[in-house]
Design a protein around this motif. Structure first.
Motif, short mmCIF file in Angstrom:
data_model
loop_
_atom_site.label_atom_id
_atom_site.label_comp_id
_atom_site.label_asym_id
_atom_site.label_seq_id
_atom_site.Cartn_x
_atom_site.Cartn_y
_atom_site.Cartn_z
N LYS A 188 0.92 -1.34 0.05
CA LYS A 188 0.08 0.25 0.16
C LYS A 188 0.72 1.39 -0.04
N SER A 189 1.82 1.07 0.93
CA SER A 189 2.62 2.59 0.48
C SER A 189 3.46 2.79 -0.18
N GLN A 190 3.84 1.61 -1.25
CA GLN A 190 4.31 1.79 -2.30
C GLN A 190 4.00 2.06 -3.09
N LEU A 191 2.44 1.18 -3.41
CA LEU A 191 1.45 2.06 -4.76
C LEU A 191 1.33 3.41 -4.28
N ASP A 192 0.72 4.26 -2.90
CA ASP A 192 0.47 5.21 -2.57
C ASP A 192 2.13 6.30 -3.26
N LYS A 193 3.13 6.17 -3.41
CA LYS A 193 4.32 6.70 -3.44
C LYS A 193 4.34 6.62 -4.79
N LEU A 194 3.82 5.63 -5.17
CA LEU A 194 4.11 5.73 -7.35
C LEU A 194 2.88 6.41 -7.58
N GLN A 195 1.60 6.63 -7.51
CA GLN A 195 0.45 7.56 -7.73
C GLN A 195 0.90 8.98 -7.02
N GLY A 196 1.69 9.10 -6.00
CA GLY A 196 1.70 10.02 -5.45
C GLY A 196 2.45 11.39 -6.98
N PHE A 197 4.14 10.36 -7.31
CA PHE A 197 4.88 10.51 -8.66
C PHE A 197 3.91 11.15 -9.55
N ILE A 198 3.19 9.80 -9.37
CA ILE A 198 1.97 10.48 -11.28
C ILE A 198 1.77 11.69 -10.98
N SER A 199 0.59 11.94 -9.64
CA SER A 199 -0.30 12.69 -9.78
C SER A 199 0.68 14.08 -9.50
N LYS A 200 1.45 13.56 -9.44
CA LYS A 200 2.37 15.00 -8.84
C LYS A 200 2.91 15.97 -10.45
N LYS A 201 3.05 14.66 -11.10
CA LYS A 201 4.08 14.70 -13.08
C LYS A 201 2.78 15.22 -13.62
N GLN A 202 1.59 14.74 -13.17
CA GLN A 202 0.41 15.46 -14.63
C GLN A 202 -0.30 17.09 -13.55
N GLU A 203 0.07 17.03 -11.88
CA GLU A 203 0.40 18.31 -12.09
C GLU A 203 0.78 19.24 -12.63
N LEU A 204 2.14 18.98 -12.21
CA LEU A 204 3.51 19.61 -13.20
C LEU A 204 3.01 20.20 -14.57
N SER A 205 2.76 19.34 -15.29
CA SER A 205 2.82 18.50 -16.80
C SER A 205 1.34 19.91 -16.97
N HIS A 206 0.41 20.03 -16.36
CA HIS A 206 -0.38 21.19 -16.42
C HIS A 206 0.26 22.49 -15.84
N THR A 207 0.81 23.02 -14.91
CA THR A 207 1.19 24.27 -15.16
C THR A 207 2.05 25.09 -16.29
N ILE A 208 2.64 23.74 -16.03
CA ILE A 208 3.47 24.63 -17.45
C ILE A 208 2.80 24.04 -18.74
N GLY A 209 2.14 23.68 -19.33
CA GLY A 209 1.27 24.34 -20.04
C GLY A 209 0.39 25.43 -20.14
N LEU A 210 0.07 25.71 -18.98
CA LEU A 210 -1.36 26.81 -18.71
C LEU A 210 0.43 28.11 -18.46
N ILE A 211 1.07 28.21 -18.26
CA ILE A 211 2.46 28.53 -18.62
C ILE A 211 2.88 28.70 -19.88
N ALA A 212 3.03 27.93 -20.88
CA ALA A 212 3.04 28.29 -22.09
C ALA A 212 2.46 30.05 -22.46
N LEU A 213 0.88 28.74 -21.68
CA LEU A 213 -0.17 29.68 -22.89
C LEU A 213 -0.53 30.95 -22.56
N GLU A 214 -0.27 31.25 -21.75
CA GLU A 214 0.44 32.76 -21.41
C GLU A 214 1.60 33.67 -21.88
#
Length: 75
Positions: A5-31
């Motif tokens: 469970k702890s490994q799955l949570d950590k893996l999901q956290g990485f993926i979630s953070k990566k998606q969040e950063l990718s989204h933020t980069i996209g918004l910055i590029a549009l701006e």
């Protein structure tokens, strides 16, 4: 076999953070694109206004603090 469970949570956290950063980069590029377009429009407006001033006053240097004009000698 399954992740702990702890490994799955950590893996999901990485993926979630990566998606969040990718989204933020996209918004910055549009701006950035929006600001580049605004700068281009400002440059066009400036150039159009400078043509108006040149037509009215000829070739001059303009003191931006006072508005004083100084003729430029054209060879």
């Amino acid at each position: 076999m399954k992740l702990k469970k702890s490994q799955l949570d950590k893996l999901q956290g990485f993926i979630s953070k990566k998606q969040e950063l990718s989204h933020t980069i996209g918004l910055i590029a549009l701006e950035e694109h929006r600001y580049v377009n605004l700068l281009g429009k400002l440059d066009n407006d400036y150039n159009d206004f400078m043509k108006v001033l040149k037509k009215e006053y000829g070739s001059t240097d303009i003191d931006l603090k006072t508005g004083q004009l100084k003729r430029i000698k054209e060879d």
